[in-house]
Scaffold this active site. Structure first.
Site, PDB file in Angstrom:
ATOM      1  N   SER A 138       0.837  -1.267  -0.019  1.00 23.59           N
ATOM      2  CA  SER A 138       0.100  -0.096   0.306  1.00 23.59           C
ATOM      3  C   SER A 138       1.031   1.188  -0.443  1.00 23.59           C
ATOM      4  CB  SER A 138      -0.833  -0.455   0.995  1.00 23.59           C
ATOM      5  OG  SER A 138      -2.325  -0.737   0.681  1.00 23.59           O
TER       6      SER A 138
ATOM      7  N   LYS B  45       0.065   3.518  -2.515  1.00 21.44           N
ATOM      8  CA  LYS B  45      -0.501   4.560  -2.503  1.00 21.44           C
ATOM      9  C   LYS B  45      -0.411   6.066  -2.677  1.00 21.44           C
ATOM     10  CE  LYS B  45      -4.473   2.105  -0.977  1.00 21.44           C
ATOM     11  NZ  LYS B  45      -3.900   0.785   0.506  1.00 21.44           N
TER      12      LYS B  45
ATOM     13  N   SER C 124      -6.055   3.403   5.048  1.00 19.61           N
ATOM     14  CA  SER C 124      -5.730   2.943   3.779  1.00 19.61           C
ATOM     15  C   SER C 124      -6.112   2.095   2.759  1.00 19.61           C
ATOM     16  CB  SER C 124      -4.433   1.834   4.636  1.00 19.61           C
ATOM     17  OG  SER C 124      -3.967   1.750   2.829  1.00 19.61           O
TER      18      SER C 124
END
Length: 382
Positions: free
Chosen positions: A64, A67, A124
């Protein structure tokens, strides 16, 4: 004769030891024993100077931490007016089917950009991330193309994104590296609004029914922490891009492929501590009188005085505070030249070598001398 024998024996003893025994403890290539990760980098956010690196170009799944590029594109879309924080976004079927961390969006559910952005940065949330990608790019596919294009613009040569959220169970060629992720982080942190999200520990959506808990545990434990993003999958291990500010110095610590969550946070925190304790910010003060004019051959202007392009602030190792300036300025250049073209550089040199190179550039455009220009000069002289 005895002296020769003694010298021979000393040589044999020296050669029998590994060279590393005699290595300088301050060698910048030395590995820090507290780094528990496949890859790590420590970078000065303000200047881009790399203070520490270990396998920083290795292609790894960023989970993640992906991101941060999605976050950057959203911030830029907000800045240029393409979207607004109070815009309403409708969740698609693709968005609601995302697994992993999520806020459990339902198909057709409407949330503002601000609400979805909070969910992405703080918790997230993969579904919120996908919804925003569709809103900004028109489709996830187009948005991912935008991510890769922006990565290239930032100089990320070891990055390829296949999705906007970092889920890596079905991707085939989704990767980045610690160095590239630090470059992207630098760009994100230029947007001061981001800290209004990255420094929030707890928040909520849907009138308090959905709690948002920040995945960055350093928020509660690290002095000066400002962000930014964690990531975890079985393929990637435990990852983080952690940013912090102390004593007028902004640092980012990117850690990829740790075996445990504690290893990830401990490594990131200790890298930041090491950077703050080992380096300090100083401002270069080159002698402007030594920046001589450069002759322009065949130009409608005969010479130009270079100007300093770079930020004069830089990080210097506290053990290497004595430095000097080497002026490497072109004596002449051929026309035409454009504003911003390099005319040389100034090297800041410490005991360990070049600390920083300051680029010198042309402040103006200079065209080639034309026949018309030559004719006008003749007329003026007459």
């Amino acid at each position: 004769m005895k002296r020769i024998i003694c010298l021979f024996l000393v040589s044999v003893v020296l050669l029998s030891f590994p060279l590393s025994v005699f290595a300088n403890d301050n060698n910048s290539d030395a590995k820090l024993d507290f780094v528990k990760a496949k890859s790590a980098v420590l970078m000065n956010i303000d200047t881009g100077d790399v203070l520490y690196a270990e396998n920083e170009l290795e292609h790894l799944s960023p989970a993640s931490v992906t991101k941060i590029m999605t976050i950057l594109l959203i911030l830029e879309a907000l800045e240029n007016g393409k979207i607004k924080l109070d815009d309403k976004v409708t969740a698609s079927e693709e968005a609601v089917t995302m697994g992993g961390s999520q806020i459990w969006l339902e198909k057709g559910e409407v949330m503002t950009v601000n609400e979805l952005f909070k969910a992405v940065v703080i918790a997230s949330a993969n579904d919120a991330c996908t919804a925003l990608a569709e809103y900004v790019g028109g489709s996830v596919t187009t948005f991912v193309d935008m991510m890769n294009e922006r990565a290239l613009q930032l100089g990320c040569k070891n990055t390829n994104f296949e999705n906007c959220n970092g889920l890596d169970d079905t991707v085939k060629n989704h990767y980045s590296c610690a160095y590239d992720l630090a470059l992207i982080t630098r760009e994100v942190m230029k947007h001061k609004i981001i800290e209004k999200y990255t420094t929030v520990w707890l928040d909520s959506l849907r009138d308090g029914k959905t709690e948002l808990n920040n995945t960055n545990k350093l928020l509660n434990s690290y002095n000066g922490i400002t962000g930014l993003k964690t990531g975890t999958t079985s393929n990637a291990g435990f990852c983080i891009s952690a940013t912090a500010k102390r004593d007028n110095m902004n640092l980012v610590s990117v850690v990829l492929g740790s075996e445990t969550s504690d290893d990830r946070f401990d490594t990131a925190a200790q890298l930041l501590d090491w950077g703050f304790s080992s380096y300090k910010m100083v401002k270069a003060q080159p002698d402007k009188n030594k920046i001589k004019e450069v002759k322009v051959v065949g130009g409608d202007i005969k010479s130009v005085k270079p100007e300093i392009k770079d930020n004069l602030s830089f990080a210097i190792n506290k053990s290497d505070e004595k430095f000097s300036y080497n002026y490497n300025i072109h004596k002449k250049v051929n026309a035409p030249i454009s504003k911003g073209d390099s005319l040389g550089h100034i090297d800041i040199v410490g005991e360990s070598g070049v600390i920083k190179s300051i680029e010198l550039v042309s402040p103006i455009d200079i065209s080639k001398t034309s026949l018309k220009h030559i004719f006008m000069l003749i007329i003026n002289n007459i």
